[in-house]
Enzyme design. Structure first.
Site, PDB file in Angstrom:
ATOM      1  N   CYS A  80       0.829  -1.215   0.000  1.00  0.00           N
ATOM      2  CA  CYS A  80       0.000   0.000   0.000  1.00  0.00           C
ATOM      3  C   CYS A  80       0.858   1.258   0.000  1.00  0.00           C
ATOM      4  CB  CYS A  80      -0.881   0.049   1.252  1.00  0.00           C
ATOM      5  SG  CYS A  80      -2.056  -1.270   1.326  1.00  0.00           S
TER       6      CYS A  80
HETATM    7  C1  BEZ Z   1       0.515  -4.740   1.805  1.00  0.00           C
HETATM    8  O1  BEZ Z   1       0.076  -3.628   1.555  1.00  0.00           O
HETATM    9  O2  BEZ Z   1       1.731  -4.978   1.752  1.00  0.00           O
HETATM   10  C2  BEZ Z   1      -0.392  -5.868   2.133  1.00  0.00           C
HETATM   11  C3  BEZ Z   1      -1.563  -5.634   2.841  1.00  0.00           C
HETATM   12  C4  BEZ Z   1      -2.383  -6.695   3.154  1.00  0.00           C
HETATM   13  C5  BEZ Z   1      -2.046  -7.981   2.773  1.00  0.00           C
HETATM   14  C6  BEZ Z   1      -0.898  -8.191   2.065  1.00  0.00           C
HETATM   15  C7  BEZ Z   1      -0.071  -7.144   1.734  1.00  0.00           C
END
Ligand code: BEZ
Length: 224
Positions: free
Chosen positions: A46
């Site tokens: 994110c």
């Molecule tokens: C991420 O943003 O890295 C992420 C968030 C939730 C699950 C897997 C990855």
């Protein structure tokens, strides 16, 4: 069933964001809009996505597209996370990003808009938000939706490409073929008769011959 289908009107929800309380239709005004959701604040994928979205903000603005993100944490978390995102981009760790982030801590909007990813859960077993992209037209209707699982980061170049395609359809009445890039030839839509196409596209309409003899593969240079 919760969620949005192409052609649905954007719900006129109220929400707290990093730029104050909004009503969605007022936020959109007469612009195009993109709403992109995120699983959680302070997560790696994110952070890279929001960093890229912040860098591309001038490109969205050039296309008259208002940007808004959503994540299932509080405004305070979003503001604190924004500092990390700016630092990730090599900039001052400020709280401000060029778009607001909706605080959907109780997942109300995520449920309403069909954004939850059942495979990715937080430590309490609650589903996280998937990576949804909704593009709304100036009529507030859904023009495009893309749904990625939480574990796959989006390609924001592709998102800009589809915005260009959507706007060509809206303003120039053309479709875009496979792997189209801005500047490539575009396609005359099947519903437009040849005579009208000739008038509408003064740069010319070029039809590819096909074994069926049907003249449906009609190209024209991208209109200005
Ligand atoms: C991420 O943003 O890295 C992420 C968030 C939730 C699950 C897997 C990855």
């Amino acid at each position: 069933m919760p969620g949005l289908l192409l052609g649905d009107e954007a719900p006129n929800f109220e929400a707290e964001t990093t730029q104050g309380r909004i009503r969605f239709h007022d936020f959109l005004g007469d612009s195009w809009g993109i709403l992109f959701s995120h699983p959680r604040d302070f997560t790696p994928v994110c952070t890279t996505e929001l960093g890229r979205a912040a860098k591309l903000a001038p490109e969205f603005s050039k296309r008259n597209v208002k940007m808004i993100a959503l994540s299932i944490d509080s405004v305070q978390d979003h503001l604190s996370w924004s500092k990390d995102i700016n630092a990730y981009n090599g900039e001052q760790p400020e709280e401000k990003l060029p778009f607001p982030i909706i605080a959907d801590a109780n997942r109300e909007l995520a449920v309403k808009l069909g954004m939850l990813d059942p495979d990715e859960r937080d430590k309490d077993g609650m589903p996280l938000t998937a990576r949804v992209v909704f593009v709304f037209g100036p009529d507030k209707k859904l023009k495009l939706s893309i749904l990625y699982p939480a574990t796959t980061g989006r390609n924001f170049d592709e998102i800009l490409r589809v915005v260009d395609s959507l706007q060509l359809t809206a303003y120039k009445k053309v479709a875009t073929p496979v792997d189209w890039k801005p500047g490539d030839s575009v396609m005359v839509v099947p519903t437009l008769p040849d005579e009208e196409a000739k008038k509408l596209f003064p740069k010319g309409v070029f039809t590819k011959d096909l074994p069926s003899g049907k003249k449906y593969l009609r190209y024209t240079p991208q209109p200005e």
